[in-house]
Design an enzyme around this catalytic site. Structure first.
Site, mmCIF file in Angstrom:
data_model
loop_
_atom_site.group_PDB
_atom_site.id
_atom_site.type_symbol
_atom_site.label_atom_id
_atom_site.label_comp_id
_atom_site.label_asym_id
_atom_site.label_seq_id
_atom_site.Cartn_x
_atom_site.Cartn_y
_atom_site.Cartn_z
ATOM 1 C CG HIS A 120 -1.902 1.001 1.392
ATOM 2 N ND1 HIS A 120 -1.656 2.271 1.852
ATOM 3 C CD2 HIS A 120 -3.227 0.952 1.125
ATOM 4 C CE1 HIS A 120 -2.790 2.961 1.862
ATOM 5 N NE2 HIS A 120 -3.755 2.192 1.420
ATOM 6 C CG ASP A 141 0.007 -2.386 5.935
ATOM 7 O OD1 ASP A 141 -1.001 -2.482 6.667
ATOM 8 O OD2 ASP A 141 0.008 -1.744 4.875
ATOM 9 C CD GLN A 154 -7.736 -3.809 4.204
ATOM 10 O OE1 GLN A 154 -8.720 -4.407 4.626
ATOM 11 N NE2 GLN A 154 -7.792 -2.547 3.847
ATOM 12 C CE LYS A 202 -7.572 0.690 6.354
ATOM 13 N NZ LYS A 202 -8.352 1.186 5.217
ATOM 14 C CB CYS A 220 -3.538 3.411 -1.485
ATOM 15 S SG CYS A 220 -4.457 4.882 -1.073
HETATM 16 C C1 LIG Z 1 -3.105 -2.627 3.386
HETATM 17 C C2 LIG Z 1 -3.294 -1.217 3.872
HETATM 18 N N1 LIG Z 1 -2.284 -0.596 4.464
HETATM 19 C C3 LIG Z 1 -2.404 0.650 4.935
HETATM 20 C C4 LIG Z 1 -3.572 1.342 4.815
HETATM 21 C C5 LIG Z 1 -3.651 2.735 5.330
HETATM 22 O O1 LIG Z 1 -4.609 2.842 6.338
HETATM 23 P P1 LIG Z 1 -4.950 4.271 6.947
HETATM 24 O O2 LIG Z 1 -5.473 5.099 5.816
HETATM 25 O O3 LIG Z 1 -5.974 3.991 7.977
HETATM 26 O O4 LIG Z 1 -3.686 4.815 7.498
HETATM 27 C C6 LIG Z 1 -4.661 0.755 4.184
HETATM 28 C C7 LIG Z 1 -5.926 1.487 3.984
HETATM 29 O O5 LIG Z 1 -6.714 1.212 3.140
HETATM 30 C C8 LIG Z 1 -4.525 -0.579 3.716
HETATM 31 O O6 LIG Z 1 -5.537 -1.207 3.123
#
Ligand SMILES: Cc1ncc(COP(=O)(O)O)c(C=O)c1O
Length: 415
Positions: A130, A207, A210, A233, A373
């Site tokens: 991401h 990370d 998800q 989330k 993203c």
């Molecule tokens: C795999 C992953 N990493 C990081 C993020 C970033 O999350 P946040 O926008 O809550 O910081 C997301 C958000 O969609 C994501 O799906």
């Protein structure tokens, strides 16, 4: 007869906990399939927020008065609860509250990366990262002279582990890997990658944006050095997320943000830092959000993370099955029958993802369209945008049927 989705959890009663699911647009009840972006909030969490502002609201760690003490205790205990939820035996000292996964990534990249990385060092990521990790480490690498390398993603949406073993060497200092891809749905073998990283004395940042909402997580079993997640989330409020870090690493790093709350002693010349985790929580923290996040994980634990994972997998498999009815739909990520997170990214030959999502909106079906993203991954698979349906504990097969019917109508319209 019980449907697969209702065997382990009582979906109708779960749906009753989420008032927003009763909303209607144009006479149609909302079908919310954008959970990978943000999940909805149950009454139990909404009530915690309302109760906090009705009964407890005060700044933490700054007052000896009753309200401040109550807020401080609840906020501190929320750290313990989140540490427990993720299997961190060090408790609150290993659990820092941030705004979200992105801030957790930046915290480590700035606090650890800026001082530890130098020319000749390497940061290894994956082609399915991401932007929150990809852009962050890319920029920190530019500033330190380190090099970024990417583990290949194969045609089936899996990481090429042989390539990972080639890329990760004694020059590798950090591996930053997404646990569950928000585009492909792939569940990455983070435990195996942690082993490879540690064999080369490198650290691993997972990370968990998800994975944290969707499956049981034990950071110590994975042997993650850092693990990041977002509250919004996982049925929590926005503005709160977290970073698990091994205590000795957090102790050794410099703070990311400076200011009030994070200090121990300040003079005109210098300052010393507060103990963990407050050393990394500068300024007035997200007090209400932190307390509500603890209520959110109480809610998830009540249902059971195994049950949530099973339910989401069943919905994703059902969606894949239904997509097979269309020969002009391409679905990305692991094939039907293979384990995946509860999301499916897809695109149609005839309808652009953005048009599709607009048409689905007319049916009150909420899906996401865009690059999610993961722009470099979209470049790699040769599309600019995909549509993505992502499921959570309150979604049903009937809702997937509604989405499929709406997609069919869109195909007829454009076909
Ligand atoms: C795999 C992953 N990493 C990081 C993020 C970033 O999350 P946040 O926008 O809550 O910081 C997301 C958000 O969609 C994501 O799906």
């Amino acid at each position: 007869m019980a449907t697969p989705e209702s065997q382990h959890v009582d979906i109708p009663s779960i749906r009753d906990d989420f008032p927003i699911l009763d909303r209607e647009f144009g006479g149609e009840q909302i079908v919310y399939l954008d959970n990978a972006a943000t999940t909805q909030t149950p009454d139990q969490v909404i009530d915690t927020i309302a109760e906090y502002y009705r009964q407890t609201n005060a700044n933490v760690h700054r007052g000896l008065h009753q309200l401040s003490q109550e807020a401080s205790v609840a906020y501190e205990e929320a750290h313990d609860r989140l540490a427990e939820f993720f299997g961190a035996s060090g408790g609150r000292e290993e659990m820092i509250f941030t705004r979200n996964t992105t801030e957790s990534e930046n915290l480590v990249a700035y606090a650890w990366g800026l001082s530890e990385l130098e020319p000749g060092d390497e940061v290894v990521m994956t082609e399915m990262e991401h932007h929150s990790s990809l852009v962050t480490w890319q920029q920190i690498a530019k500033r330190t002279g380190a090099e970024v390398k990417y583990i290949r993603v194969d045609e089936d949406g899996y990481l090429d582990l042989e390539h990972a073993k080639e890329l990760i060497t004694d020059d590798t200092q950090m591996i930053s890997v997404v646990h569950v891809s928000n585009t492909l749905g792939t569940i990455n073998p983070v435990g195996t990658l942690a082993e490879i990283a540690h064999d080369h004395d490198a650290l691993i940042f997972v990370d968990g944006a998800q994975s944290a909402p969707n499956m049981p997580i034990d950071v110590e079993e994975i042997d993650a050095d850092f693990f990041a997640f977002s509250g919004h989330k996982m049925v929590g409020p926005t503005g709160i997320g977290g970073l698990y870090g091994k205590k000795h690493l957090l102790e050794g790093m410099e703070p990311f943000l400076y200011g009030g709350e994070m200090i121990s002693r300040v003079t005109y010349e210098d300052a010393t830092w507060n103990e963990l985790p407050w050393k990394y929580e500068a300024g007035t923290p997200p007090i209400c959000q932190g307390i509500a996040l603890a209520a959110a994980v109480d809610y998830l634990d009540e249902i059971g993370m195994e049950n949530i994972h099973r339910h989401e997998d069943a919905l994703a498999q059902y969606a894949l099955e239904r997509f097979e009815e269309f020969d002009d739909v391409t679905v990305y990520g692991p094939a039907a029958g293979k384990q995946r997170g509860g999301l499916v990214a897809f695109d149609l030959d005839t309808v652009h993802a953005h048009d599709l999502s607009e048409i689905l909106n007319d049916y009150a079906v909420a899906v996401r369209a865009g690059h999610h993203c993961t722009q470099p991954l979209h470049d790699k698979i040769g599309v600019t945008a995909t549509a993505r349906a992502s499921f959570y504990i309150y979604n049903t097969r009937a809702e997937i049927d509604t989405m499929i019917e709406a997609i069919d109508d869109a195909r007829q319209l454009f076909g």
